[in-house]
Design a protein around this motif. Structure first.
Motif, PDB file in Angstrom:
ATOM      1  N   GLU A  55       0.823  -1.209   0.000  1.00  0.00           N
ATOM      2  CA  GLU A  55       0.000   0.000   0.000  1.00  0.00           C
ATOM      3  C   GLU A  55       0.857   1.258   0.000  1.00  0.00           C
ATOM      4  N   ASP A  56       0.301   2.301  -0.614  1.00  0.00           N
ATOM      5  CA  ASP A  56       0.966   3.597  -0.552  1.00  0.00           C
ATOM      6  C   ASP A  56       1.081   4.031   0.903  1.00  0.00           C
ATOM      7  N   GLY A  57       2.194   4.596   1.242  1.00  0.00           N
ATOM      8  CA  GLY A  57       2.369   5.099   2.593  1.00  0.00           C
ATOM      9  C   GLY A  57       3.039   4.118   3.539  1.00  0.00           C
ATOM     10  N   PHE A  58       3.316   2.880   3.070  1.00  0.00           N
ATOM     11  CA  PHE A  58       3.947   1.922   3.982  1.00  0.00           C
ATOM     12  C   PHE A  58       5.321   2.400   4.416  1.00  0.00           C
ATOM     13  N   GLN A  60       6.694   5.334   4.531  1.00  0.00           N
ATOM     14  CA  GLN A  60       6.664   6.494   5.420  1.00  0.00           C
ATOM     15  C   GLN A  60       6.204   6.087   6.829  1.00  0.00           C
ATOM     16  N   ALA A  61       5.167   5.250   6.897  1.00  0.00           N
ATOM     17  CA  ALA A  61       4.665   4.818   8.204  1.00  0.00           C
ATOM     18  C   ALA A  61       5.711   3.990   8.942  1.00  0.00           C
ATOM     19  N   LEU A  62       6.443   3.163   8.220  1.00  0.00           N
ATOM     20  CA  LEU A  62       7.499   2.369   8.837  1.00  0.00           C
ATOM     21  C   LEU A  62       8.561   3.275   9.446  1.00  0.00           C
ATOM     22  N   GLY A  63       9.015   4.253   8.655  1.00  0.00           N
ATOM     23  CA  GLY A  63      10.037   5.171   9.153  1.00  0.00           C
ATOM     24  C   GLY A  63       9.583   5.925  10.386  1.00  0.00           C
ATOM     25  N   GLU A  64       8.334   6.367  10.398  1.00  0.00           N
ATOM     26  CA  GLU A  64       7.809   7.099  11.558  1.00  0.00           C
ATOM     27  C   GLU A  64       7.748   6.204  12.789  1.00  0.00           C
ATOM     28  N   ALA A  65       7.333   4.948  12.600  1.00  0.00           N
ATOM     29  CA  ALA A  65       7.255   4.028  13.732  1.00  0.00           C
ATOM     30  C   ALA A  65       8.642   3.728  14.298  1.00  0.00           C
ATOM     31  N   VAL A  66       9.616   3.558  13.416  1.00  0.00           N
ATOM     32  CA  VAL A  66      10.975   3.279  13.858  1.00  0.00           C
ATOM     33  C   VAL A  66      11.521   4.438  14.688  1.00  0.00           C
ATOM     34  N   ARG A  67      11.316   5.661  14.221  1.00  0.00           N
ATOM     35  CA  ARG A  67      11.820   6.827  14.961  1.00  0.00           C
ATOM     36  C   ARG A  67      11.057   7.022  16.272  1.00  0.00           C
ATOM     37  N   ARG A  68       9.744   6.864  16.219  1.00  0.00           N
ATOM     38  CA  ARG A  68       8.927   7.088  17.410  1.00  0.00           C
ATOM     39  C   ARG A  68       9.275   6.105  18.533  1.00  0.00           C
ATOM     40  N   CYS A  69       9.597   4.863  18.169  1.00  0.00           N
ATOM     41  CA  CYS A  69       9.840   3.817  19.167  1.00  0.00           C
ATOM     42  C   CYS A  69      11.318   3.601  19.467  1.00  0.00           C
ATOM     43  N   GLY A  70      12.200   4.329  18.772  1.00  0.00           N
ATOM     44  CA  GLY A  70      13.632   4.155  19.011  1.00  0.00           C
ATOM     45  C   GLY A  70      14.151   2.794  18.596  1.00  0.00           C
ATOM     46  N   VAL A  71      13.674   2.300  17.450  1.00  0.00           N
ATOM     47  CA  VAL A  71      14.016   0.953  16.983  1.00  0.00           C
ATOM     48  C   VAL A  71      15.428   0.927  16.404  1.00  0.00           C
ATOM     49  N   GLN A  72      16.209  -0.070  16.804  1.00  0.00           N
ATOM     50  CA  GLN A  72      17.553  -0.272  16.225  1.00  0.00           C
ATOM     51  C   GLN A  72      17.606  -1.413  15.206  1.00  0.00           C
ATOM     52  N   ALA A  73      16.621  -2.309  15.240  1.00  0.00           N
ATOM     53  CA  ALA A  73      16.639  -3.455  14.328  1.00  0.00           C
ATOM     54  C   ALA A  73      15.211  -3.887  14.037  1.00  0.00           C
ATOM     55  N   VAL A  74      15.017  -4.519  12.871  1.00  0.00           N
ATOM     56  CA  VAL A  74      13.707  -5.002  12.451  1.00  0.00           C
ATOM     57  C   VAL A  74      13.846  -6.460  12.049  1.00  0.00           C
ATOM     58  N   PHE A  75      12.864  -7.262  12.450  1.00  0.00           N
ATOM     59  CA  PHE A  75      12.848  -8.674  12.060  1.00  0.00           C
ATOM     60  C   PHE A  75      11.512  -9.005  11.428  1.00  0.00           C
ATOM     61  N   SER A  76      11.562  -9.728  10.294  1.00  0.00           N
ATOM     62  CA  SER A  76      10.351 -10.237   9.684  1.00  0.00           C
ATOM     63  C   SER A  76      10.569 -11.678   9.242  1.00  0.00           C
ATOM     64  N   PRO A  77       9.673 -12.596   9.633  1.00  0.00           N
ATOM     65  CA  PRO A  77       9.780 -13.977   9.180  1.00  0.00           C
ATOM     66  C   PRO A  77       9.098 -14.224   7.839  1.00  0.00           C
ATOM     67  N   HIS A  78       8.465 -13.179   7.284  1.00  0.00           N
ATOM     68  CA  HIS A  78       7.676 -13.302   6.064  1.00  0.00           C
ATOM     69  C   HIS A  78       8.540 -12.917   4.867  1.00  0.00           C
ATOM     70  N   GLU A  79       8.656 -13.818   3.899  1.00  0.00           N
ATOM     71  CA  GLU A  79       9.573 -13.600   2.780  1.00  0.00           C
ATOM     72  C   GLU A  79       9.238 -12.333   2.000  1.00  0.00           C
TER      73      GLU A  79
END
Length: 355
Positions: A55-58, A60-79
């Motif tokens: 979807e459009d906006g994914f 941007q929303a990901l970047g905002e969530a990472v900054r808001r939560c202070g994320v250093q790493a992301v994990f996804s089990p979905h290919e």
């Protein structure tokens, strides 16, 4: 510094396993999903809702969530999701690393390694002319994969030897003294079913009062674990495999031996009813390793082994004492010319009786 990891989509089984492991390492784990409602949200200390990756906006929303939560790493089990993250993460969140990209390739590599282990698992240490048809590499890989899900001490060498022994075992009961979490019991019941050898009987008191072995470091470790929890874990591990071909006697082996006889029927809530012949095809002695306990186990059960059957003294080579070795050596001498074959693989002594 505590690492903050975003898991997305967080409700998949592999995501939940990763969460448990990461939290055990002390990481702060935030879950995320694109679903309007995801029951997995309750398992995470914080939660984010993101658009679907197509979807459009994914981004941007990901970047905002990472900054808001202070994320250093992301994990996804979905290919698919992991591939999108690999494309956009550096742009929307520079410096944030993607853990284990390309999960499908990682799975393929895991199974390649499993297949290689299965090829090594064909018994190379002894050869007998008779016996059941050997397992295929695929069958051995399947057995090892299931064993990998059950905690325990049985290693590849012992697994290979048990496969070889069961392949050359007569019909009869398979008896294990000391089952704990059920790792070797799982292998034994799968092999017994595969070659139609006979039912498996697990004998274990699952009681902390029976764990002391006279070695300080072991007894201190035993005091920190729960035999009751081990009993529950054993039942969970074996419930999908038993199929009427496995049951247990929750008792010290010398007490259980008094009940073991031709025509024995055991009924438990977990495994239902299992009928036993009363003569043993393969005996696996892996209970308390103190000399007196091993000697009592062997005295109670070895005479029940059929001609052509097997006796396995686990931890014959033991870092904490010589009880199993002394008992195994004494029985080798006592059995004399009734022994057709005897060898040590890894830490276990395997003894095959003459037909």
């Amino acid at each position: 510094m505590v690492e903050t990891i975003l898991v997305f989509p967080a409700g998949l089984p592999d995501a939940q396993r990763f969460r448990t492991q990461a939290q055990a390492r002390g990481a702060r784990v935030i879950g995320a999903s694109s679903l309007g409602f995801d029951a997995a949200a309750a398992d995470y200390e914080a939660w984010e809702t993101l658009p679907y990756v197509h979807e459009d906006g994914f981004a941007q929303a990901l970047g905002e969530a990472v900054r808001r939560c202070g994320v250093q790493a992301v994990f996804s089990p979905h290919e698919v999701v992991s591939g999108v993250l690999a494309d956009v993460l550096e742009t929307v969140a520079p410096g944030v690393r993607l853990i284990a990209p390309n999960p499908a390739l990682a799975t393929e590599r895991d199974y390649e390694a499993l297949t290689a282990r299965a090829e090594d698992c064909e018994s190379r240490w002894f050869a007998l002319s008779d016996g059941q048809p050997p397992l295929t590499t695929i069958e051995r890989a399947g057995l090892l994969r299931l064993l990998d899900t059950i905690p325990g001490m049985s290693d590849l060498d012992k697994a290979a030897a048990l496969i070889g022994a069961m392949r050359h075992a007569p019909e009869g009961d398979v008896v294990e003294i000391g089952s704990w979490w059920g790792r070797s019991a799982a292998l034994l019941v799968m092999l017994a079913r595969r070659w139609d050898i006979g039912p498996v009987l697990c004998v274990d008191p699952w009681a902390n009062s029976h764990l002391d072995q006279g070695v300080a470091v072991l007894d201190q470790a035993s005091a920190r674990i729960s035999a009751e929890a081990a009993f529950r874990i054993f039942q969970i591990n074996l419930a999908p495999l038993a199929g009427g071909r496995l049951n247990y006697l929750r008792a010290p082996s010398t007490e259980a031996a008094q009940a073991y006889r031709p025509g024995l029927t055991v009924r438990t809530d977990t495994f239902g009813t299992t009928a036993y012949e009363g003569r043993i095809s393969l005996l696996h002695i892996d209970g308390n390793h103190a000399y007196e306990s091993v000697a009592a186990d062997a005295e109670a059960w070895v005479p029940r082994v059929k001609p052509g059957g097997w006796i396995v003294f686990d931890d014959y080579v033991w870092a904490f004492g010589d009880g199993p070795r002394r008992v195994g050596d004494a029985w080798l001498e006592r059995l004399g010319d009734k022994v057709a074959l005897a060898f040590v693989i890894g830490t276990a002594l395997f003894v095959k009786l003459a037909p």
